[in-house]
Structures are given as structure tokens and as C-alpha cells.
Scaffold this motif. Structure first.
Motif, PDB file in Angstrom:
ATOM      1  N   CYS A 124       0.803  -1.234  -0.113  1.00 59.81           N
ATOM      2  CA  CYS A 124       0.165  -0.017   0.187  1.00 59.81           C
ATOM      3  C   CYS A 124       0.813   1.399   0.015  1.00 59.81           C
ATOM      4  O   CYS A 124       1.512   1.586   0.900  1.00 59.81           O
ATOM      5  CB  CYS A 124      -0.985  -0.095   1.333  1.00 59.81           C
ATOM      6  SG  CYS A 124      -1.967   1.476   1.252  1.00 59.81           S
ATOM      7  N   ALA A 125       1.067   1.777  -1.106  1.00 57.13           N
ATOM      8  CA  ALA A 125       2.051   2.810  -1.388  1.00 57.13           C
ATOM      9  C   ALA A 125       1.406   3.956  -2.258  1.00 57.13           C
ATOM     10  O   ALA A 125       1.212   3.255  -3.632  1.00 57.13           O
ATOM     11  CB  ALA A 125       3.556   2.478  -1.698  1.00 57.13           C
ATOM     12  N   SER A 126       1.287   5.110  -1.957  1.00 57.70           N
ATOM     13  CA  SER A 126       0.503   5.955  -2.991  1.00 57.70           C
ATOM     14  C   SER A 126       1.262   6.235  -4.329  1.00 57.70           C
ATOM     15  O   SER A 126       0.678   6.287  -5.345  1.00 57.70           O
ATOM     16  CB  SER A 126       0.224   7.513  -2.399  1.00 57.70           C
ATOM     17  OG  SER A 126       1.474   7.955  -2.020  1.00 57.70           O
ATOM     18  N   ILE A 127       2.575   6.120  -4.227  1.00 57.22           N
ATOM     19  CA  ILE A 127       3.282   6.280  -5.599  1.00 57.22           C
ATOM     20  C   ILE A 127       2.840   5.047  -6.584  1.00 57.22           C
ATOM     21  O   ILE A 127       3.047   5.114  -7.701  1.00 57.22           O
ATOM     22  CB  ILE A 127       4.789   6.510  -5.720  1.00 57.22           C
ATOM     23  CG1 ILE A 127       5.603   5.303  -5.242  1.00 57.22           C
ATOM     24  CG2 ILE A 127       5.222   7.674  -4.837  1.00 57.22           C
ATOM     25  CD1 ILE A 127       7.077   5.200  -5.651  1.00 57.22           C
ATOM     26  N   LEU A 128       2.423   4.069  -6.098  1.00 52.85           N
ATOM     27  CA  LEU A 128       2.137   2.904  -6.996  1.00 52.85           C
ATOM     28  C   LEU A 128       0.675   3.026  -7.399  1.00 52.85           C
ATOM     29  O   LEU A 128       0.278   2.146  -8.212  1.00 52.85           O
ATOM     30  CB  LEU A 128       2.391   1.628  -6.130  1.00 52.85           C
ATOM     31  CG  LEU A 128       3.779   1.214  -5.823  1.00 52.85           C
ATOM     32  CD1 LEU A 128       3.674  -0.078  -5.131  1.00 52.85           C
ATOM     33  CD2 LEU A 128       4.716   1.341  -6.928  1.00 52.85           C
ATOM     34  N   GLY A 129       0.032   3.852  -6.843  1.00 48.08           N
ATOM     35  CA  GLY A 129      -1.701   4.030  -7.207  1.00 48.08           C
ATOM     36  C   GLY A 129      -1.706   5.408  -7.640  1.00 48.08           C
ATOM     37  O   GLY A 129      -1.098   6.038  -8.782  1.00 48.08           O
ATOM     38  N   THR A 130      -2.436   6.181  -6.835  1.00 45.39           N
ATOM     39  CA  THR A 130      -2.956   7.468  -7.196  1.00 45.39           C
ATOM     40  C   THR A 130      -1.812   8.509  -7.596  1.00 45.39           C
ATOM     41  O   THR A 130      -2.210   9.555  -8.096  1.00 45.39           O
ATOM     42  CB  THR A 130      -3.987   8.124  -6.383  1.00 45.39           C
ATOM     43  OG1 THR A 130      -3.287   8.135  -4.923  1.00 45.39           O
ATOM     44  CG2 THR A 130      -5.161   7.131  -6.055  1.00 45.39           C
ATOM     45  N   GLU A 131      -0.623   8.382  -6.976  1.00 47.52           N
ATOM     46  CA  GLU A 131       0.223   9.407  -7.069  1.00 47.52           C
ATOM     47  C   GLU A 131       1.688   8.658  -8.029  1.00 47.52           C
ATOM     48  O   GLU A 131       2.583   9.472  -8.085  1.00 47.52           O
ATOM     49  CB  GLU A 131       0.978   9.869  -5.667  1.00 47.52           C
ATOM     50  CG  GLU A 131      -0.104  10.714  -4.949  1.00 47.52           C
ATOM     51  CD  GLU A 131       0.500  11.243  -3.862  1.00 47.52           C
ATOM     52  OE1 GLU A 131       1.502  11.270  -3.569  1.00 47.52           O
ATOM     53  OE2 GLU A 131      -0.440  11.914  -3.010  1.00 47.52           O
ATOM     54  N   TRP A 132       1.088   7.994  -8.746  1.00 47.91           N
ATOM     55  CA  TRP A 132       2.139   7.310  -9.865  1.00 47.91           C
ATOM     56  C   TRP A 132       2.140   8.558 -10.931  1.00 47.91           C
ATOM     57  O   TRP A 132       1.488   9.167 -11.185  1.00 47.91           O
ATOM     58  CB  TRP A 132       1.547   6.169 -10.398  1.00 47.91           C
ATOM     59  CG  TRP A 132       2.297   5.878 -11.842  1.00 47.91           C
ATOM     60  CD1 TRP A 132       2.122   6.281 -12.901  1.00 47.91           C
ATOM     61  CD2 TRP A 132       3.720   5.193 -11.679  1.00 47.91           C
ATOM     62  NE1 TRP A 132       3.066   5.889 -14.098  1.00 47.91           N
ATOM     63  CE2 TRP A 132       4.032   5.408 -13.285  1.00 47.91           C
ATOM     64  CE3 TRP A 132       4.635   5.106 -11.012  1.00 47.91           C
ATOM     65  CZ2 TRP A 132       5.345   5.021 -13.807  1.00 47.91           C
ATOM     66  CZ3 TRP A 132       6.039   4.619 -11.520  1.00 47.91           C
ATOM     67  CH2 TRP A 132       6.124   4.695 -12.832  1.00 47.91           C
ATOM     68  N   SER A 133       3.377   8.674 -11.394  1.00 52.07           N
ATOM     69  CA  SER A 133       3.595   9.747 -12.236  1.00 52.07           C
ATOM     70  C   SER A 133       4.516   9.132 -13.513  1.00 52.07           C
ATOM     71  O   SER A 133       5.576   8.411 -12.798  1.00 52.07           O
ATOM     72  CB  SER A 133       4.392  11.142 -11.752  1.00 52.07           C
ATOM     73  OG  SER A 133       4.793  11.937 -12.796  1.00 52.07           O
ATOM     74  N   CYS A 139      12.027   1.496  -6.764  1.00 54.96           N
ATOM     75  CA  CYS A 139      12.988   0.384  -5.867  1.00 54.96           C
ATOM     76  C   CYS A 139      13.374   1.332  -4.924  1.00 54.96           C
ATOM     77  O   CYS A 139      13.279   1.061  -3.410  1.00 54.96           O
ATOM     78  CB  CYS A 139      14.069   0.048  -6.584  1.00 54.96           C
ATOM     79  SG  CYS A 139      13.606  -1.360  -7.822  1.00 54.96           S
ATOM     80  N   VAL A 140      13.956   2.631  -5.030  1.00 61.13           N
ATOM     81  CA  VAL A 140      14.667   3.584  -3.875  1.00 61.13           C
ATOM     82  C   VAL A 140      13.365   4.054  -2.819  1.00 61.13           C
ATOM     83  O   VAL A 140      13.693   4.089  -1.754  1.00 61.13           O
ATOM     84  CB  VAL A 140      15.139   4.571  -4.631  1.00 61.13           C
ATOM     85  CG1 VAL A 140      15.719   5.777  -3.618  1.00 61.13           C
ATOM     86  CG2 VAL A 140      16.254   4.235  -5.642  1.00 61.13           C
ATOM     87  N   THR A 141      12.190   4.388  -3.293  1.00 62.15           N
ATOM     88  CA  THR A 141      11.268   4.518  -2.550  1.00 62.15           C
ATOM     89  C   THR A 141      10.850   3.544  -1.642  1.00 62.15           C
ATOM     90  O   THR A 141      10.760   3.843  -0.397  1.00 62.15           O
ATOM     91  CB  THR A 141       9.729   4.889  -3.463  1.00 62.15           C
ATOM     92  OG1 THR A 141      10.480   6.252  -4.365  1.00 62.15           O
ATOM     93  CG2 THR A 141       8.794   5.684  -2.370  1.00 62.15           C
ATOM     94  N   LEU A 142      10.815   2.384  -2.101  1.00 63.44           N
ATOM     95  CA  LEU A 142      10.196   1.271  -1.310  1.00 63.44           C
ATOM     96  C   LEU A 142      11.532   0.987  -0.405  1.00 63.44           C
ATOM     97  O   LEU A 142      11.122   0.487   0.838  1.00 63.44           O
ATOM     98  CB  LEU A 142       9.718   0.170  -2.365  1.00 63.44           C
ATOM     99  CG  LEU A 142       8.637   0.289  -2.756  1.00 63.44           C
ATOM    100  CD1 LEU A 142       8.390  -0.758  -3.996  1.00 63.44           C
ATOM    101  CD2 LEU A 142       7.726   0.424  -2.237  1.00 63.44           C
ATOM    102  N   GLN A 143      12.720   1.129  -0.905  1.00 65.33           N
ATOM    103  CA  GLN A 143      13.795   0.615   0.053  1.00 65.33           C
ATOM    104  C   GLN A 143      13.706   1.693   1.358  1.00 65.33           C
ATOM    105  O   GLN A 143      13.830   1.405   2.513  1.00 65.33           O
ATOM    106  CB  GLN A 143      15.158   1.066  -0.762  1.00 65.33           C
ATOM    107  CG  GLN A 143      16.325   0.335  -0.109  1.00 65.33           C
ATOM    108  CD  GLN A 143      17.489   0.638  -1.143  1.00 65.33           C
ATOM    109  OE1 GLN A 143      17.457   1.806  -1.778  1.00 65.33           O
ATOM    110  NE2 GLN A 143      18.476   0.065  -1.054  1.00 65.33           N
TER     111      GLN A 143
END
Lengths: 155, 260
Positions: free
Chosen positions: A95-104, A113-117
Motif C-alpha cells: 500500500c504505497a501511493s506512488i504505486l497508485g494515485t500518485e504514480w507519475s 525501488c529506492v522509494t520502497l527501500q
């Protein structure tokens, strides 16, 4: 003319191969433009010291306009499990917004990878999301089909 | 209101093949409503139809892009007009870099827009140059259409970065009206597909692209049945035509003059 998706993935792959991945991230497999695997490890002091996770990316033909489907790989019989984290379900979904509504579309595989790290690195307490069992029981195979509710917008 | 318009337009084609006369659009609204009177006012003032665009949150950018390109059809000197637009885009490169965008991540979107502009002067393999019908087809192609929309989003974000001192007081969360920092506004309200444009985005894009934009607000709000036009003029050429858009709550379409 190659599709935008293929052109972009070829470019990203070439950059990974020539310049390497960030520290703690390694490309495990990228045989095609559908599924890529990375190993990911948090460097330095953290709750995940010594753990190596496997991150799976799946791309559709609309990448990078649409986000990749990203999850931790889970293979119970091989002992591969998702890290224990308040935003990571035991089936590997994240559950991470950059993989959903905030993907750009300016983001990239390496940026994810860096964000999840850093999501793992900043974890204060190893625990599963509160609704883990309920979610995993009914979860779709592809995490992109889930409408996550992001209560912490730092990831 | 907002939901009902989105519901009826979100499943449509990305770009309508046919124009919708204002007299037909009128039927979407209650009889004798301010909306109907506002549409009547537009008809009396020489506007005839809209080209409908899908209500997916990208409608402002898609309408803007379509109209920007559609104007090339009537350019007396297409070669020159094409060249001017291409050099405008090339001129953005240093600013995109300063705004933090890596060329590798946007080059494909820029190329898609450039190809489309060039096609107005260079014949394709069948010997034809871009016309209205082929332009509509480009905009109906999911990937091409989205690529062009996203490139315009980046230009918008770049311009807000450049003008952030002036823009900052106007940047807010559209739902809560809480102020947002330029960085957060760009990241969450512009650089993400499907997030609607508000006035700061419209002003920024119009400034960057050096065009005139006029938006007719059919918003049901006025008591005098008159349509408010918001005009943002940035074209350097005095004879430049405006990009005309029709706004209904939560949605933009391309507005046309003349016969439907």
C-alpha cells in the motif's frame, strides 16, 4: 515504430545495465518487457538488517502512463516471504501511493525501488497491516486492481 | 452536478469524432435552467458546437492540445507554423531540466507531440499531411493521446516551478482548499494523470505555450444568463486565434464557432 512502453523500458534497462542500480538494489531478471525482478536490501541500521527481499514489477502496454504492478515476491515453499511492514500485506501487495494515485510517468523502475527501500528503512515497528488477513483472503491477483486507502502519504 | 457530468462523459471515446451542436448539449440540462440559457447565449454569439472530450480528469489538457494542433490546419504557411511550434518546444529544454525533469523520462512524450506537429507539413507514407480527421484519430489513440497530455502536464509543472514566487499564494488542494507548496502541488496536482486542472494550471500552460485561451463558463451560476469568459492572452502575434474551451462544472470540451 516501437511503442512508447517498449522504448521507455529499453531505455531504463540500458541505464541499469550501464550505470548499475542504487546501493542495495540488484536486477535479478529482465528477460522481457513484461516482468522484471529485483533484489532489495536496506543498507545500514534498520529493522530489516540482513534481510534481502525480492521485488516484482509487471508492466502493461500503457507503461509508463499507467503504473507498473509492483509487489514483493512470495514463494512460501521456497521460503521467500514479504517483509513484515505496516504497508506490506503477507501476499506481497504494497500500500504505497506512488504505486497508485500518485504514480507519475516521470517516475521509473529504479525510482520505485529506492522509494520502497526507504519505506522499509524508516519502519519503526515490524507488523502487518491491521486488515492483513481480511485483505489477503479477497485480494485480486494483480495489486493494481486494489483501491488502497493511503493513510500515510509519506510513501 | 459534477458527478453527473463525469458519469456521462467518462466512458466516451477520448476524443469525439463528430461535433456536438450546442442545441444537443442543451438537452443534458434541465429545461429553463441557467445552463440552458447560458448555452443559448453562446449560440446567439456565434458559437455552434463542442468537440467532446472524455471526462477522465485530463480533459483540459486534451482539449487544449487538440485545439492547439487543430489551428495548424488553417495556417496559410504551414511549414513556417510547424517550425515555430517545434522551436517553441525545443526552447523548453533548459527550463525542464532546471525544473528537475530527466530527459530520458519525458523524451518519448515530447516526440509524440513533435511527430504530430510535423505531420501537418510532412506527408506520411500515403502522401497525406495531417487533416482534421487524422488529428482526431491521433487523439483517439490511447497511448499517443495520453503521451501528448502528459507532455503538456510537464510543461505546466515546469512553468509553475519557474513562476513559483508569484504562483505560490494560489496553489491549494482543490478539495480542502488548504495551501500547498509548489513542490507538492506540482507533484500531486499536475504530474499525475487524471487530476483535473484549475486556474493556476491553465494560466501556467497558456503562458508557457504563448497562446490565447478563452474559457466560456457554463456554470449555472450567473443570474443574468450571461456566460463569463476567462481570457488569458499570451500570443505574440496580434492576429492569433484563441483556443476556445467550454467549461461545465468539472469538465472542459473544445468550443467551436460557425456551422456545426
Amino acid at each position: 515504430m516501437a511503442s512508447i512502453s517498449a522504448k521507455r523500458l529499453a531505455k531504463e534497462l540500458k541505464e541499469i545495465q550501464t550505470e548499475g542500480c542504487p546501493v542495495g538494489v540488484n536486477l535479478l531478471r529482465a528477460d522481457d518487457f513484461q516482468t522484471w525482478l529485483f533484489s532489495i536490501e536496506v543498507m545500514g541500521e534498520s529493522l530489516y538488517k540482513g534481510e534481502v527481499q525480492t521485488l516484482q514489477f509487471r508492466f502493461d502496454s500503457n507503461y509508463p502512463i499507467s503504473s507498473p504492478a509492483v509487489q514483493f515476491l512470495v514463494r512460501e515453499n521456497e521460503g521467500i516471504r514479504a517483509p513484515i511492514h505496516p504497508h506490506v500485506y503477507s501476499n506481497g501487495h504494497i500500500c504505497a501511493s506512488i504505486l497508485g494515485t500518485e504514480w507519475s510517468p516521470v517516475l521509473s523502475v529504479v525510482a520505485v525501488c529506492v522509494t520502497l527501500q526507504s519505506m522499509l528503512a524508516s519502519c519503526k515497528k515490524k507488523e502487518r497491516p491491521v486488515d492483513n488477513d481480511r485483505y489477503v483472503l479477497h485480494a485480486p491477483e494483480n495489486p493494481k486492481k486494489t483501491q488502497f486507502h493511503y493513510d500515510d502519504d509519506t510513501v | 452536478m459534477l458527478n453527473s457530468i463525469n458519469d456521462t462523459t467518462s466512458q466516451r471515446a477520448l476524443m469525439a469524432s463528430e461535433l456536438t451542436p450546442l442545441s444537443v448539449l442543451r438537452e443534458d440540462f434541465d429545461r429553463e435552467s441557467v445552463f440552458q440559457k447560458q448555452l443559448d447565449f453562446l449560440q446567439k454569439n456565434g458559437f455552434s458546437s463542442v468537440r467532446r472530450v472524455r471526462g477522465d480528469g485530463d480533459c483540459f489538457y486534451r482539449s487544449f492540445a487538440f485545439s492547439f494542433l487543430e489551428q495548424l490546419i488553417d495556417e496559410p504557411d504551414r511549414e513556417f507554423a510547424v517550425m515555430r511550434r517545434l522551436s517553441l518546444l525545443d526552447g523548453f529544454e533548459p527550463s525542464l531540466k532546471s525544473a528537475g525533469f530527466d530527459k530520458d523520462t519525458y523524451q518519448d512524450f515530447k516526440e509524440e507531440f513533435e511527430e504530430c506537429i510535423k505531420a501537418f507539413a510532412q506527408p506520411d507514407h500515403t502522401g497525406r499531411v495531417m487533416n482534421l480527421q487524422s488529428l482526431v484519430q491521433v487523439f483517439q489513440d490511447e497511448m499517443k493521446s495520453h503521451a501528448i497530455v502528459f507532455y503538456l502536464r510537464l510543461i505546466t509543472s515546469m512553468k509553475i516551478y519557474e513562476d513559483q514566487e508569484n504562483m505560490a499564494p494560489f496553489l491549494m488542494n482543490p478539495e480542502t482548499f488548504d495551501p500547498m507548496s509548489p513542490t507538492s502541488f506540482r507533484r500531486r496536482q499536475i504530474e499525475v494523470m487524471g487530476v483535473e486542472a484549475d486556474e493556476p494550471q491553465i494560466i501556467a500552460l497558456t503562458n508557457a505555450m504563448k497562446v490565447n485561451v478563452e474559457v466560456a463558463y457554463v456554470d449555472g451560476h450567473t443570474t443574468s444568463d450571461i456566460v463569463k469568459f476567462v481570457r488569458i492572452h499570451n500570443a505574440q502575434d496580434e492576429n492569433s486565434r484563441s483556443i476556445m474551451l467550454l467549461y461545465r462544472p468539472g469538465h472542459y470540451d473544445v468550443l467551436n464557432r460557425g456551422k456545426p
